[in-house]
Scaffold this motif. Sequence first.
Motif, PDB file in Angstrom:
ATOM      1  N   PRO A 180     -37.402  20.759  34.991  1.00 51.01           N
ATOM      2  CA  PRO A 180     -38.318  21.821  35.406  1.00 51.01           C
ATOM      3  C   PRO A 180     -38.417  21.951  36.922  1.00 51.01           C
ATOM      4  O   PRO A 180     -38.247  20.978  37.652  1.00 51.01           O
ATOM      5  CB  PRO A 180     -39.666  21.372  34.831  1.00 51.01           C
ATOM      6  CG  PRO A 180     -39.368  20.308  33.846  1.00 51.01           C
ATOM      7  CD  PRO A 180     -38.081  19.678  34.274  1.00 51.01           C
ATOM      8  N   THR A 181     -38.692  23.184  37.366  1.00 54.14           N
ATOM      9  CA  THR A 181     -39.047  23.406  38.767  1.00 54.14           C
ATOM     10  C   THR A 181     -40.529  23.776  38.785  1.00 54.14           C
ATOM     11  O   THR A 181     -41.208  23.641  37.759  1.00 54.14           O
ATOM     12  CB  THR A 181     -38.159  24.499  39.414  1.00 54.14           C
ATOM     13  OG1 THR A 181     -38.223  25.680  38.612  1.00 54.14           O
ATOM     14  CG2 THR A 181     -36.720  24.040  39.544  1.00 54.14           C
ATOM     15  N   LYS A 182     -41.039  24.266  39.907  1.00 59.22           N
ATOM     16  CA  LYS A 182     -42.495  24.458  39.993  1.00 59.22           C
ATOM     17  C   LYS A 182     -42.983  25.796  39.454  1.00 59.22           C
ATOM     18  O   LYS A 182     -43.912  25.863  38.662  1.00 59.22           O
ATOM     19  CB  LYS A 182     -42.943  24.313  41.459  1.00 59.22           C
ATOM     20  CG  LYS A 182     -42.746  22.919  42.018  1.00 59.22           C
ATOM     21  CD  LYS A 182     -43.433  22.808  43.391  1.00 59.22           C
ATOM     22  CE  LYS A 182     -42.891  21.643  44.181  1.00 59.22           C
ATOM     23  NZ  LYS A 182     -41.894  22.039  45.193  1.00 59.22           N
ATOM     24  N   PHE A 183     -42.352  26.892  39.922  1.00 60.88           N
ATOM     25  CA  PHE A 183     -42.879  28.218  39.587  1.00 60.88           C
ATOM     26  C   PHE A 183     -41.854  29.121  38.907  1.00 60.88           C
ATOM     27  O   PHE A 183     -40.664  29.065  39.215  1.00 60.88           O
ATOM     28  CB  PHE A 183     -43.373  28.934  40.855  1.00 60.88           C
ATOM     29  CG  PHE A 183     -44.476  28.199  41.546  1.00 60.88           C
ATOM     30  CD1 PHE A 183     -45.763  28.187  41.019  1.00 60.88           C
ATOM     31  CD2 PHE A 183     -44.221  27.497  42.713  1.00 60.88           C
ATOM     32  CE1 PHE A 183     -46.785  27.497  41.652  1.00 60.88           C
ATOM     33  CE2 PHE A 183     -45.236  26.798  43.353  1.00 60.88           C
ATOM     34  CZ  PHE A 183     -46.524  26.798  42.825  1.00 60.88           C
TER      35      PHE A 183
ATOM     36  N   PRO B 213     -47.149  28.677  37.144  1.00 58.66           N
ATOM     37  CA  PRO B 213     -46.590  27.328  37.056  1.00 58.66           C
ATOM     38  C   PRO B 213     -45.624  27.227  35.869  1.00 58.66           C
ATOM     39  O   PRO B 213     -45.831  27.880  34.833  1.00 58.66           O
ATOM     40  CB  PRO B 213     -47.826  26.447  36.815  1.00 58.66           C
ATOM     41  CG  PRO B 213     -48.970  27.248  37.354  1.00 58.66           C
ATOM     42  CD  PRO B 213     -48.614  28.680  37.107  1.00 58.66           C
ATOM     43  N   TRP B 214     -44.601  26.427  36.027  1.00 58.76           N
ATOM     44  CA  TRP B 214     -43.534  26.272  35.020  1.00 58.76           C
ATOM     45  C   TRP B 214     -44.109  26.114  33.601  1.00 58.76           C
ATOM     46  O   TRP B 214     -43.677  26.787  32.665  1.00 58.76           O
ATOM     47  CB  TRP B 214     -42.682  25.047  35.402  1.00 58.76           C
ATOM     48  CG  TRP B 214     -41.615  24.673  34.420  1.00 58.76           C
ATOM     49  CD1 TRP B 214     -41.784  23.969  33.258  1.00 58.76           C
ATOM     50  CD2 TRP B 214     -40.223  25.002  34.502  1.00 58.76           C
ATOM     51  NE1 TRP B 214     -40.572  23.835  32.610  1.00 58.76           N
ATOM     52  CE2 TRP B 214     -39.598  24.447  33.364  1.00 58.76           C
ATOM     53  CE3 TRP B 214     -39.424  25.678  35.433  1.00 58.76           C
ATOM     54  CZ2 TRP B 214     -38.229  24.561  33.127  1.00 58.76           C
ATOM     55  CZ3 TRP B 214     -38.061  25.788  35.201  1.00 58.76           C
ATOM     56  CH2 TRP B 214     -37.478  25.237  34.053  1.00 58.76           C
ATOM     57  N   GLU B 215     -45.105  25.240  33.437  1.00 61.24           N
ATOM     58  CA  GLU B 215     -45.640  24.940  32.085  1.00 61.24           C
ATOM     59  C   GLU B 215     -46.423  26.120  31.508  1.00 61.24           C
ATOM     60  O   GLU B 215     -46.700  26.149  30.299  1.00 61.24           O
ATOM     61  CB  GLU B 215     -46.601  23.758  32.054  1.00 61.24           C
ATOM     62  CG  GLU B 215     -46.350  22.544  32.899  1.00 61.24           C
ATOM     63  CD  GLU B 215     -46.412  22.805  34.392  1.00 61.24           C
ATOM     64  OE1 GLU B 215     -47.460  23.245  34.883  1.00 61.24           O
ATOM     65  OE2 GLU B 215     -45.396  22.578  35.075  1.00 61.24           O
TER      66      GLU B 215
ATOM     67  N   THR C  80     -38.386  33.425  44.432  1.00 62.35           N
ATOM     68  CA  THR C  80     -38.503  32.329  43.445  1.00 62.35           C
ATOM     69  C   THR C  80     -37.821  31.063  43.973  1.00 62.35           C
ATOM     70  O   THR C  80     -38.341  29.950  43.823  1.00 62.35           O
ATOM     71  CB  THR C  80     -37.899  32.740  42.086  1.00 62.35           C
ATOM     72  OG1 THR C  80     -38.461  34.000  41.703  1.00 62.35           O
ATOM     73  CG2 THR C  80     -38.203  31.722  41.007  1.00 62.35           C
TER      74      THR C  80
ATOM     75  N   ARG D 253     -40.046  29.706  46.856  1.00 65.80           N
ATOM     76  CA  ARG D 253     -41.267  29.063  46.326  1.00 65.80           C
ATOM     77  C   ARG D 253     -40.991  27.689  45.736  1.00 65.80           C
ATOM     78  O   ARG D 253     -41.830  26.807  45.766  1.00 65.80           O
ATOM     79  CB  ARG D 253     -41.851  29.916  45.197  1.00 65.80           C
ATOM     80  CG  ARG D 253     -42.519  31.151  45.670  1.00 65.80           C
ATOM     81  CD  ARG D 253     -43.996  30.880  45.976  1.00 65.80           C
ATOM     82  NE  ARG D 253     -44.581  32.099  46.471  1.00 65.80           N
ATOM     83  CZ  ARG D 253     -45.731  32.614  46.056  1.00 65.80           C
ATOM     84  NH1 ARG D 253     -46.446  31.967  45.164  1.00 65.80           N
ATOM     85  NH2 ARG D 253     -46.180  33.742  46.543  1.00 65.80           N
ATOM     86  N   ASN D 254     -39.817  27.559  45.125  1.00 70.45           N
ATOM     87  CA  ASN D 254     -39.502  26.294  44.483  1.00 70.45           C
ATOM     88  C   ASN D 254     -38.845  25.295  45.436  1.00 70.45           C
ATOM     89  O   ASN D 254     -38.522  24.177  45.021  1.00 70.45           O
ATOM     90  CB  ASN D 254     -38.629  26.546  43.247  1.00 70.45           C
ATOM     91  CG  ASN D 254     -39.456  27.072  42.092  1.00 70.45           C
ATOM     92  OD1 ASN D 254     -40.283  26.358  41.539  1.00 70.45           O
ATOM     93  ND2 ASN D 254     -39.248  28.334  41.735  1.00 70.45           N
ATOM     94  N   GLN D 255     -38.617  25.736  46.649  1.00 69.83           N
ATOM     95  CA  GLN D 255     -37.992  24.889  47.673  1.00 69.83           C
ATOM     96  C   GLN D 255     -36.788  24.133  47.129  1.00 69.83           C
ATOM     97  O   GLN D 255     -36.691  22.910  47.230  1.00 69.83           O
ATOM     98  CB  GLN D 255     -39.017  23.904  48.229  1.00 69.83           C
ATOM     99  CG  GLN D 255     -40.134  24.601  48.982  1.00 69.83           C
ATOM    100  CD  GLN D 255     -41.304  23.688  49.215  1.00 69.83           C
ATOM    101  OE1 GLN D 255     -41.826  23.066  48.281  1.00 69.83           O
ATOM    102  NE2 GLN D 255     -41.744  23.599  50.455  1.00 69.83           N
TER     103      GLN D 255
ATOM    104  N   TRP E 131     -33.560  26.561  37.985  1.00 69.50           N
ATOM    105  CA  TRP E 131     -33.578  25.119  37.737  1.00 69.50           C
ATOM    106  C   TRP E 131     -32.230  24.532  38.176  1.00 69.50           C
ATOM    107  O   TRP E 131     -31.243  25.252  38.245  1.00 69.50           O
ATOM    108  CB  TRP E 131     -33.870  24.811  36.256  1.00 69.50           C
ATOM    109  CG  TRP E 131     -32.785  25.182  35.288  1.00 69.50           C
ATOM    110  CD1 TRP E 131     -31.711  24.416  34.916  1.00 69.50           C
ATOM    111  CD2 TRP E 131     -32.662  26.421  34.538  1.00 69.50           C
ATOM    112  NE1 TRP E 131     -30.934  25.096  33.989  1.00 69.50           N
ATOM    113  CE2 TRP E 131     -31.500  26.322  33.745  1.00 69.50           C
ATOM    114  CE3 TRP E 131     -33.420  27.591  34.466  1.00 69.50           C
ATOM    115  CZ2 TRP E 131     -31.062  27.340  32.894  1.00 69.50           C
ATOM    116  CZ3 TRP E 131     -32.988  28.613  33.621  1.00 69.50           C
ATOM    117  CH2 TRP E 131     -31.842  28.492  32.837  1.00 69.50           C
TER     118      TRP E 131
END
Length: 307
Positions: free
Chosen positions: A5-8, A17-19, A86, A89-91, A124
């Motif tokens: 998973p990544t963050k966003f 958020p990913w979840e 995207t 944001r997820n760096q 991802w």
Amino acid sequence: MTLTPTKFIWFNGEFVPWEEAKVHVLTHTLHYGMGVFEGIRCYKTERGPAVFRLKDHIERLHNSARMVGMKIPYGIEELIEAVKETIRRNQIEECYIRPIAFYGYGVMGLNPAGAPVNVAIVVWPWGTYLGEEGLKRGVRVKISPWRRIHPLILPPQAKVVANYANSILAKVDALSSGYDEAILLNLDGKIAEGPGENVFMVKDGVLCTPPVSSGALIGITRDSIIRIARDEGIPFEERELTVDDLLGADEAFFTGTAAEVTPIREVDGKPIGAGVRGPITERLQRIYFDTVRGRNSKYLEWLDFVS
Ligand code: PPE
């Protein structure tokens, strides 16, 4: 392949958020398979992360949707910007990018009219598609008993979710028979493509790939390899290919965003050429990897720098 998973996730214009990027079980596309998607890669370069042929992928997403009468509520420029945002944001420096447009919750029954068109963009980390070994030594392929979808049945040139049921059948059959990957023929018995890759072969120094009329997706990696081969002075032909042509080839390889350039070393248990990665394959593969990683100034226009 297990997910990291990544963050966003970009979901209908917002970052969640990913979840939390979830859908209802009555999501229309989940039941009937009508949706469109893309697969894109972002590579680490000296100038930061760069997306390979981003505009071409987003245009193909829009074309796929148009071909099946789906209206994506976000324009091409908007989606290009969303993909880049995207990644920022997820760096993340290197990732696979999956934009998908699907009919959401709201109606049941085959007519999707009235169902909202949802769009998500997920990134991802995704390593090599057919294994690190596969990239070097080549993969073992099975000619699938499943035939590639015919254009009178589903549009093979569109990346429609439902098309991938055909690809999954071929892939799983090949894996369960002990091979790494499948090649699907069309209804006329000509080579179409892999479940998620285009196919190329080399015979007597000539590079060949089946035409789109054989049922192949108009692959963006395919197009890149054709352009590179032309620039390198490698003779190229687009023509219908039989299994016989392939078995008699000196070299063969797959192309695809996920698969990149993966040599094929064996088909139905028989070696292709010397049964190793061939010299033209190796050359094209090297140029492709230099190109996507920004090390080849000739093709810089294909890169979209993120930061
Ligand atoms: N044919 C098919 C059927 C296909 O899905 C792909 C991409 C290609 C050819 C190559 O097209 P291009 O990526 O534009 O060079 N398959 C995507 C999905 C893979 C997956 O397993 O998911 C990909 O490579 O991203």
